[in-house]
Motif scaffolding. Structure first.
Motif, PDB file in Angstrom:
ATOM      1  N   ARG A 273       4.767   9.920  -3.555  1.00 34.39           N
ATOM      2  CA  ARG A 273       5.830   9.680  -4.545  1.00 34.39           C
ATOM      3  C   ARG A 273       6.090  10.954  -5.344  1.00 34.39           C
ATOM      4  O   ARG A 273       7.222  11.379  -5.511  1.00 34.39           O
ATOM      5  CB  ARG A 273       5.399   8.529  -5.465  1.00 34.39           C
ATOM      6  CG  ARG A 273       6.259   8.285  -6.706  1.00 34.39           C
ATOM      7  CD  ARG A 273       5.640   7.139  -7.521  1.00 34.39           C
ATOM      8  NE  ARG A 273       6.340   6.881  -8.767  1.00 34.39           N
ATOM      9  CZ  ARG A 273       6.116   7.563  -9.901  1.00 34.39           C
ATOM     10  NH1 ARG A 273       5.229   8.551  -9.917  1.00 34.39           N
ATOM     11  NH2 ARG A 273       6.791   7.253 -10.992  1.00 34.39           N
ATOM     12  N   ARG A 274       5.003  11.568  -5.810  1.00 39.95           N
ATOM     13  CA  ARG A 274       5.120  12.796  -6.591  1.00 39.95           C
ATOM     14  C   ARG A 274       5.740  13.918  -5.751  1.00 39.95           C
ATOM     15  O   ARG A 274       6.544  14.705  -6.223  1.00 39.95           O
ATOM     16  CB  ARG A 274       3.725  13.209  -7.072  1.00 39.95           C
ATOM     17  CG  ARG A 274       3.771  13.802  -8.454  1.00 39.95           C
ATOM     18  CD  ARG A 274       2.461  14.357  -8.984  1.00 39.95           C
ATOM     19  NE  ARG A 274       1.239  13.671  -8.635  1.00 39.95           N
ATOM     20  CZ  ARG A 274       0.081  14.319  -8.469  1.00 39.95           C
ATOM     21  NH1 ARG A 274       0.009  15.618  -8.599  1.00 39.95           N
ATOM     22  NH2 ARG A 274      -1.024  13.639  -8.183  1.00 39.95           N
ATOM     23  N   THR A 275       5.351  13.960  -4.490  1.00 35.26           N
ATOM     24  CA  THR A 275       5.908  14.962  -3.560  1.00 35.26           C
ATOM     25  C   THR A 275       7.412  14.775  -3.442  1.00 35.26           C
ATOM     26  O   THR A 275       8.185  15.737  -3.502  1.00 35.26           O
ATOM     27  CB  THR A 275       5.250  14.789  -2.165  1.00 35.26           C
ATOM     28  OG1 THR A 275       3.843  14.979  -2.299  1.00 35.26           O
ATOM     29  CG2 THR A 275       5.821  15.759  -1.150  1.00 35.26           C
TER      30      THR A 275
ATOM     31  N   CYS B 128       7.024   4.957   0.531  1.00 32.13           N
ATOM     32  CA  CYS B 128       6.351   6.226   0.795  1.00 32.13           C
ATOM     33  C   CYS B 128       4.885   6.115   0.416  1.00 32.13           C
ATOM     34  O   CYS B 128       4.509   5.374  -0.494  1.00 32.13           O
ATOM     35  CB  CYS B 128       7.021   7.358   0.034  1.00 32.13           C
ATOM     36  SG  CYS B 128       6.777   7.278  -1.736  1.00 32.13           S
ATOM     37  N   GLY B 129       4.063   6.831   1.164  1.00 27.34           N
ATOM     38  CA  GLY B 129       2.625   6.827   0.909  1.00 27.34           C
ATOM     39  C   GLY B 129       1.950   7.629   2.005  1.00 27.34           C
ATOM     40  O   GLY B 129       2.586   7.959   3.012  1.00 27.34           O
TER      41      GLY B 129
ATOM     42  N   GLY C 246      -0.322   6.692   4.161  1.00 25.57           N
ATOM     43  CA  GLY C 246      -0.343   5.945   5.416  1.00 25.57           C
ATOM     44  C   GLY C 246       1.047   5.775   5.984  1.00 25.57           C
ATOM     45  O   GLY C 246       1.337   6.150   7.122  1.00 25.57           O
ATOM     46  N   VAL C 247       1.948   5.265   5.172  1.00 25.20           N
ATOM     47  CA  VAL C 247       3.279   4.880   5.650  1.00 25.20           C
ATOM     48  C   VAL C 247       4.196   6.109   5.824  1.00 25.20           C
ATOM     49  O   VAL C 247       5.185   6.036   6.533  1.00 25.20           O
ATOM     50  CB  VAL C 247       3.887   3.838   4.681  1.00 25.20           C
ATOM     51  CG1 VAL C 247       4.461   4.486   3.438  1.00 25.20           C
ATOM     52  CG2 VAL C 247       4.917   2.965   5.353  1.00 25.20           C
ATOM     53  N   GLN C 248       3.828   7.201   5.191  1.00 23.87           N
ATOM     54  CA  GLN C 248       4.625   8.442   5.162  1.00 23.87           C
ATOM     55  C   GLN C 248       5.957   8.131   4.468  1.00 23.87           C
ATOM     56  O   GLN C 248       5.937   7.688   3.327  1.00 23.87           O
ATOM     57  CB  GLN C 248       4.750   9.011   6.568  1.00 23.87           C
ATOM     58  CG  GLN C 248       3.348   9.188   7.186  1.00 23.87           C
ATOM     59  CD  GLN C 248       3.340   9.559   8.634  1.00 23.87           C
ATOM     60  OE1 GLN C 248       3.109  10.707   8.951  1.00 23.87           O
ATOM     61  NE2 GLN C 248       3.568   8.598   9.493  1.00 23.87           N
ATOM     62  N   VAL C 249       7.101   8.285   5.181  1.00 22.86           N
ATOM     63  CA  VAL C 249       8.357   7.829   4.578  1.00 22.86           C
ATOM     64  C   VAL C 249       8.965   6.853   5.577  1.00 22.86           C
ATOM     65  O   VAL C 249       9.264   7.238   6.711  1.00 22.86           O
ATOM     66  CB  VAL C 249       9.326   8.997   4.308  1.00 22.86           C
ATOM     67  CG1 VAL C 249      10.647   8.472   3.757  1.00 22.86           C
ATOM     68  CG2 VAL C 249       8.700   9.994   3.334  1.00 22.86           C
ATOM     69  N   ALA C 250       9.099   5.599   5.199  1.00 25.55           N
ATOM     70  CA  ALA C 250       9.586   4.574   6.118  1.00 25.55           C
ATOM     71  C   ALA C 250      10.729   3.824   5.440  1.00 25.55           C
ATOM     72  O   ALA C 250      10.566   3.328   4.320  1.00 25.55           O
ATOM     73  CB  ALA C 250       8.456   3.612   6.476  1.00 25.55           C
TER      74      ALA C 250
ATOM     75  N   ALA D  46       0.842  -1.207   0.000  1.00 25.06           N
ATOM     76  CA  ALA D  46       0.000   0.000   0.000  1.00 25.06           C
ATOM     77  C   ALA D  46       0.870   1.246   0.000  1.00 25.06           C
ATOM     78  O   ALA D  46       0.536   2.247   0.622  1.00 25.06           O
ATOM     79  CB  ALA D  46      -0.939   0.004   1.199  1.00 25.06           C
ATOM     80  N   GLU D  47       1.997   1.168  -0.680  1.00 26.41           N
ATOM     81  CA  GLU D  47       2.910   2.308  -0.703  1.00 26.41           C
ATOM     82  C   GLU D  47       3.855   2.180  -1.887  1.00 26.41           C
ATOM     83  O   GLU D  47       4.131   1.082  -2.353  1.00 26.41           O
ATOM     84  CB  GLU D  47       3.701   2.416   0.611  1.00 26.41           C
ATOM     85  CG  GLU D  47       4.451   1.160   1.043  1.00 26.41           C
ATOM     86  CD  GLU D  47       3.600   0.169   1.810  1.00 26.41           C
ATOM     87  OE1 GLU D  47       2.719   0.599   2.564  1.00 26.41           O
ATOM     88  OE2 GLU D  47       3.788  -1.041   1.660  1.00 26.41           O
ATOM     89  N   ASN D  48       4.335   3.305  -2.354  1.00 28.49           N
ATOM     90  CA  ASN D  48       5.328   3.306  -3.438  1.00 28.49           C
ATOM     91  C   ASN D  48       6.714   3.084  -2.847  1.00 28.49           C
ATOM     92  O   ASN D  48       6.899   3.050  -1.632  1.00 28.49           O
ATOM     93  CB  ASN D  48       5.269   4.616  -4.222  1.00 28.49           C
ATOM     94  CG  ASN D  48       3.978   4.768  -5.003  1.00 28.49           C
ATOM     95  OD1 ASN D  48       3.197   5.682  -4.750  1.00 28.49           O
ATOM     96  ND2 ASN D  48       3.726   3.873  -5.933  1.00 28.49           N
ATOM     97  N   LEU D  49       7.682   2.937  -3.735  1.00 29.94           N
ATOM     98  CA  LEU D  49       9.016   2.536  -3.309  1.00 29.94           C
ATOM     99  C   LEU D  49      10.073   3.360  -4.044  1.00 29.94           C
ATOM    100  O   LEU D  49       9.929   3.646  -5.233  1.00 29.94           O
ATOM    101  CB  LEU D  49       9.184   1.061  -3.671  1.00 29.94           C
ATOM    102  CG  LEU D  49      10.511   0.421  -3.335  1.00 29.94           C
ATOM    103  CD1 LEU D  49      10.453  -0.142  -1.917  1.00 29.94           C
ATOM    104  CD2 LEU D  49      10.840  -0.720  -4.295  1.00 29.94           C
TER     105      LEU D  49
END
Ligand code: PMP
Length: 309
Positions: A223-225, A256-257, A259-263, A197-200
């Motif tokens: 991701r775009r941010t 990043c996402g 929910g996950v923010q940046v992890a 549920a997040e981009n990488l």
């Protein structure tokens, strides 16, 4: 632990008590996943007495694009959706970091899935307190999933479609069952797509790399941010197809996402990522990201909608 929700929900065109926002068991969306959704974060600022919603208009733009992709109607336009959301936030007055969930769905009790017959979607909006979805201060362990990411021609991956999240659920189940924090899904042809549920992003030799929009990803707003803020910092960014084995020799990696923010990711398939510590680019991105979403970076304040609560 039982999930807590805020007391008011927007349902069937008005604000109601959350416990009364219910649908029948036969609801088409419940049976077939015929819905689309969004997820927006609000960051609470106690001193300022406000909540800052991050890129709300962009979230609704993707939400409406998801509906366009599956070719159904919603009676609200983007401005109306934003206003409904701002009003609900004012009504609920959250005093904590918050997650906001808009949901458009086939609300009929028709027996079969048929988006031509169920062309007019209903809309609901609810809110819940939400801290970290995954830890952001430790290196996450990840596995490459045995489940492939749904491809654009099966269930459109750039649309945030409810039914497609069985794909995420299967990947997450497999990962957590095997003792990993999170999964990384590959495309049908074996390239890196994204987390459940997040981009990488990965870093190789000082360059940030993230899979392209045509690698079956959800086109994430986070991701775009990150692409924008790192470009502003003159950190080189490549948007391209990533091979599985590039994950194993990357210097840094993070999810990043909303929910996950940046992890950040410490291990992938038991291989240590880089030094095994949080890398310098990841650190920079994380620090800047959290400052931006909390409304502390003047340059990016247009992304933040502040509401007194
Ligand atoms: N991919 C998937 C499958 C997701 O569910 C999410 C969360 N919305 C993301 C990526 C990240 O997107 P965003 O940054 O817009 O939240």
């Amino acid at each position: 632990m039982k999930q807590q929700y805020f007391p008011y929900t927007f349902f069937k065109d008005k604000v109601v008590k959350t416990e009364s926002a219910n649908v029948p068991i036969m609801t088409n969306a419940l049976q077939y996943g015929t819905g689309v959704f969004a997820g927006i974060r609000g960051y609470y600022n106690k001193e300022g007495g406000f909540i800052s919603l991050f890129r709300i208009a962009d979230h609704y733009e993707r939400f409406l694009n998801s509906l366009k992709i599956i070719d159904v109607n919603l009676k609200y336009n983007r401005n109306e959706l934003v206003n409904i959301t701002l009003n609900l936030v004012k009504k609920n007055k959250p005093k904590t970091d918050t997650y906001i969930r808009p949901f458009a769905y086939a609300g009929s009790t028709n027996l079969s899935p048929n988006l031509e017959r169920d062309k007019d979607f209903d809309f609901a909006l609810y809110m819940m307190p939400l801290g970290d979805y995954l830890p952001t201060n430790k290196g996450l362990s990840s596995m490459v999933s045995s489940w492939r990411r749904v491809s654009d021609n099966a269930i459109p991956s750039r649309a945030k479609i409810s039914g497609s999240y069985i794909n995420s659920a299967l990947a997450r189940k497999e990962a957590t069952e095997r003792g990993f924090d999170e999964a990384i899904l590959l495309t049908e042809d074996g390239h890196v797509a994204e987390g459940s549920a997040e981009n990488l992003f990965i870093v190789r030799n000082g360059t940030l790399i993230t899979p392209s929009q045509s690698d079956d990803i959800l086109e994430g707003i986070t991701r775009r941010t990150i692409i924008k803020i790192t470009s502003d910092l003159n950190i080189p960014v490549e948007i391209r197809t990533i091979d599985r084995t590039e994950l194993y020799i990357s210097d840094e990696a993070f999810y990043c996402g909303t929910g996950v923010q940046v992890a950040w990711i410490g291990k992938i398939d038991n291989r240590t990522v880089g030094t095994g510590k949080r890398g310098p680019i990841t650190q920079k991105v994380q620090d800047l990201f959290f400052n931006i979403v909390r409304g502390n970076e003047k340059k990016y304040k247009n992304w933040c909608t502040k509401i007194s609560v």
